[in-house]
Design a protein around this motif. Structure first.
Motif, short mmCIF file in Angstrom:
data_model
loop_
_atom_site.label_atom_id
_atom_site.label_comp_id
_atom_site.label_asym_id
_atom_site.label_seq_id
_atom_site.Cartn_x
_atom_site.Cartn_y
_atom_site.Cartn_z
N ALA A 172 74.51 31.65 49.04
CA ALA A 172 73.87 31.90 47.75
C ALA A 172 73.71 33.40 47.46
N PHE A 173 74.24 33.83 46.34
CA PHE A 173 74.00 35.19 45.87
C PHE A 173 72.49 35.40 45.70
N CYS A 174 71.81 34.37 45.20
CA CYS A 174 70.38 34.49 44.91
C CYS A 174 69.54 34.70 46.16
N ALA A 175 70.03 34.26 47.32
CA ALA A 175 69.30 34.51 48.57
C ALA A 175 69.21 36.01 48.83
N HIS A 176 70.19 36.76 48.34
CA HIS A 176 70.16 38.23 48.43
C HIS A 176 69.27 38.80 47.32
N ALA A 177 69.35 38.22 46.13
CA ALA A 177 68.61 38.75 44.99
C ALA A 177 67.10 38.66 45.18
N ILE A 178 66.62 37.60 45.81
CA ILE A 178 65.17 37.44 45.96
C ILE A 178 64.55 38.45 46.93
N LEU A 179 65.38 39.17 47.67
CA LEU A 179 64.86 40.17 48.60
C LEU A 179 64.34 41.41 47.88
N SER A 180 64.79 41.64 46.66
CA SER A 180 64.34 42.78 45.85
C SER A 180 63.99 42.29 44.45
N PRO A 181 62.87 41.58 44.32
CA PRO A 181 62.56 40.95 43.04
C PRO A 181 62.27 41.92 41.88
N GLN B 185 64.12 44.47 41.06
CA GLN B 185 65.35 45.03 40.50
C GLN B 185 66.43 43.96 40.50
N PRO B 186 67.27 43.97 39.50
CA PRO B 186 68.33 42.95 39.44
C PRO B 186 69.39 43.20 40.52
N LEU B 187 70.00 42.14 40.97
CA LEU B 187 71.14 42.25 41.88
C LEU B 187 72.38 42.35 41.00
N VAL B 188 73.04 43.49 41.03
CA VAL B 188 74.24 43.70 40.24
C VAL B 188 75.42 43.80 41.20
N VAL B 189 76.38 42.92 41.01
CA VAL B 189 77.59 42.91 41.83
C VAL B 189 78.76 43.10 40.88
N GLY B 190 79.31 44.28 40.87
CA GLY B 190 80.39 44.60 39.94
C GLY B 190 81.65 43.78 40.17
N ASP B 191 82.05 43.64 41.41
CA ASP B 191 83.24 42.86 41.77
C ASP B 191 82.95 42.20 43.10
N ALA B 192 82.61 40.93 43.06
CA ALA B 192 82.22 40.22 44.28
C ALA B 192 83.33 40.18 45.31
N SER B 193 84.57 40.23 44.87
CA SER B 193 85.68 40.20 45.83
C SER B 193 85.76 41.48 46.66
N LEU B 194 85.11 42.55 46.20
CA LEU B 194 85.11 43.82 46.93
C LEU B 194 83.79 44.09 47.66
N ASP B 195 82.84 43.19 47.52
CA ASP B 195 81.52 43.35 48.13
C ASP B 195 81.50 42.56 49.44
N SER B 196 81.24 43.23 50.56
CA SER B 196 81.30 42.57 51.88
C SER B 196 80.32 41.42 52.00
N ARG B 197 79.25 41.42 51.20
CA ARG B 197 78.28 40.32 51.25
C ARG B 197 78.86 39.04 50.65
N PHE B 198 79.83 39.16 49.75
CA PHE B 198 80.27 38.01 48.97
C PHE B 198 81.78 37.75 48.97
N ALA B 199 82.58 38.67 49.48
CA ALA B 199 84.03 38.58 49.36
C ALA B 199 84.62 37.27 49.86
N ASP B 200 84.05 36.70 50.93
CA ASP B 200 84.59 35.45 51.45
C ASP B 200 83.82 34.21 50.98
N ASN B 201 82.95 34.39 50.00
CA ASN B 201 82.21 33.26 49.42
C ASN B 201 83.17 32.33 48.72
N PRO B 202 83.07 31.01 48.93
CA PRO B 202 84.01 30.09 48.28
C PRO B 202 83.95 30.13 46.75
N LEU B 203 82.85 30.57 46.17
CA LEU B 203 82.76 30.66 44.71
C LEU B 203 83.43 31.91 44.17
N VAL B 204 83.73 32.87 45.03
CA VAL B 204 84.41 34.09 44.62
C VAL B 204 85.89 33.83 44.66
#
Length: 105
Positions: A75-84, A86-105
């Motif tokens: 879940a992207f939101c599991a990361h977002a709730i850590l800093s309530p 400020q918004p979690l902005v991910v410009g390109d999820a395929s280039l972000d190590s937290r999300f690049a291998d996420n099946p939704l990406v």
């Protein structure tokens, strides 16, 4: 995808979530309109109203995704709730190590 750390006040956050008694409730038109509008404004194929439970991310409303929930570990939101504050902005999820291998990406 590395799983997000637990929220610093995880048990308090979960207790508040469960007090809302909203998990697994029926779809509501206002939430559906919100995600449709968000997808249109942002130009994104997917928009969600997500609630992060202990083991899952549940979608109160969704646009562009058939699933009603995903594992919290992806879940992207599991990361977002850590800093309530400020918004979690991910410009390109395929280039972000937290999300690049996420099946939704």
């Amino acid at each position: 995808m590395p799983a997000a750390l637990p929220h610093p006040q995880e048990e308090t956050r979960l207790a508040a979530l469960h007090r809302l008694d909203i998990l697994d409730t029926d779809a509501e038109e206002a939430y559906e309109e919100l995600v449709n509008l968000a997808a249109k404004i942002a130009g994104t194929p997917i928009a969600l109203v997500s609630l992060v439970d202990r083991e899952r991310q549940w979608f109160k409303a969704r646009h562009g995704l058939d699933a009603t929930e995903t594992p919290r570990s992806s879940a992207f939101c599991a990361h977002a709730i850590l800093s309530p504050q400020q918004p979690l902005v991910v410009g390109d999820a395929s280039l972000d190590s937290r999300f690049a291998d996420n099946p939704l990406v």
